[in-house]
Design a protein around this motif. Sequence first.
Motif: not given
Length: 343
Positions: A51-59
């Motif tokens: 999730a963190g690799r996708r984006s800060a908001r996703d994580v």
Amino acid sequence: MAEPGGVLYDRLARVPEREWEKGAGLDALLEGAREPFVLRGLVADWPLVEAGRRSARDVRHYLLDHARDRPFKVSIGPPGHDGRLFYDVDMAMNFRVGTGKLADIFSGIDTAEELGEARTVYLASIDIPSHFDGLDAANPIDLGARDPLKSIWIGTRTRIAAHNDFPDNLACCAAGRRRFTLFPPGEFRNLYLGPIDNTPAGRAVSMVDFDAPDLAAHPRFVDATAAAQTAVLEPGDAIFIPSMWWHHVEGLEAFNILVNYWWRGTPAWLGQPQVALNHAILAIRDLPPEDKAIWRELFDHYVFENDASSTDHIPENARSILAPLTPESAGRLRAFLLRTLSQ
């Protein structure tokens, strides 16, 4: 230094990297380890890392899906704060501490990102089982028979002054990047430690600003850097920090998450050494030198040397706390100390 810490970190030795295997391989690496090492990609398959690799908001959304409905403790820097959670000029903390729901804290970070504002927000050492439902099970790690404390550290760009911890520590970078700078336990004199009873987070910290060290005020810091090791963790990487090693920790990205595991190699019913140090300051430090010398010998005899000469002349069934401690004798000793300290 033009770039934060650039010159300093470029000349430091690197923390050694170790190969690992799933399952028992990690347990074997950790068993008896007394030197730090980095494990690349140890938790790269965690859903939290993905999730963190996708984006800060996703994580952040991923964490909110697991967050319990309870207050979270958060440290917040004032406008213009540079991310260094430290003392101000009056030796008070240069940040304020409050509580809030995780959704509200994250909403504030979302707004700051939208406005392009640099804001220091830091949730430090949040106990995972009590604050999140299912997060630990969804992002597992096999630590063998160890029963660790499990914590998560969430925040914007931060700089945490060099400090040490009594337990061993496996720290896993879940989102963003973390830079660790480590020093062997004996380097404490060269790190110029601050107060032990007025600290940013419970442990004495180095007074040296690693981004701009004042070598006129802290000349021995040069000696500390000669013994230092540094590493930058990418998402999924982990670092093992042995008990009592000093570590300076930085969150390098706009948003960062670290998960760490603490465990001690001795039973939990034994006391905390820091408490003994505090008591020694109260009871021994200000004695006349000749009395202190006597107590130093007694400490060597009963605590640091602790050989057969301290007990062989006493019947085995009468050695009391001079015998190896058990949960029961440790409990009696703790009760005795509590009574004496309350008088």
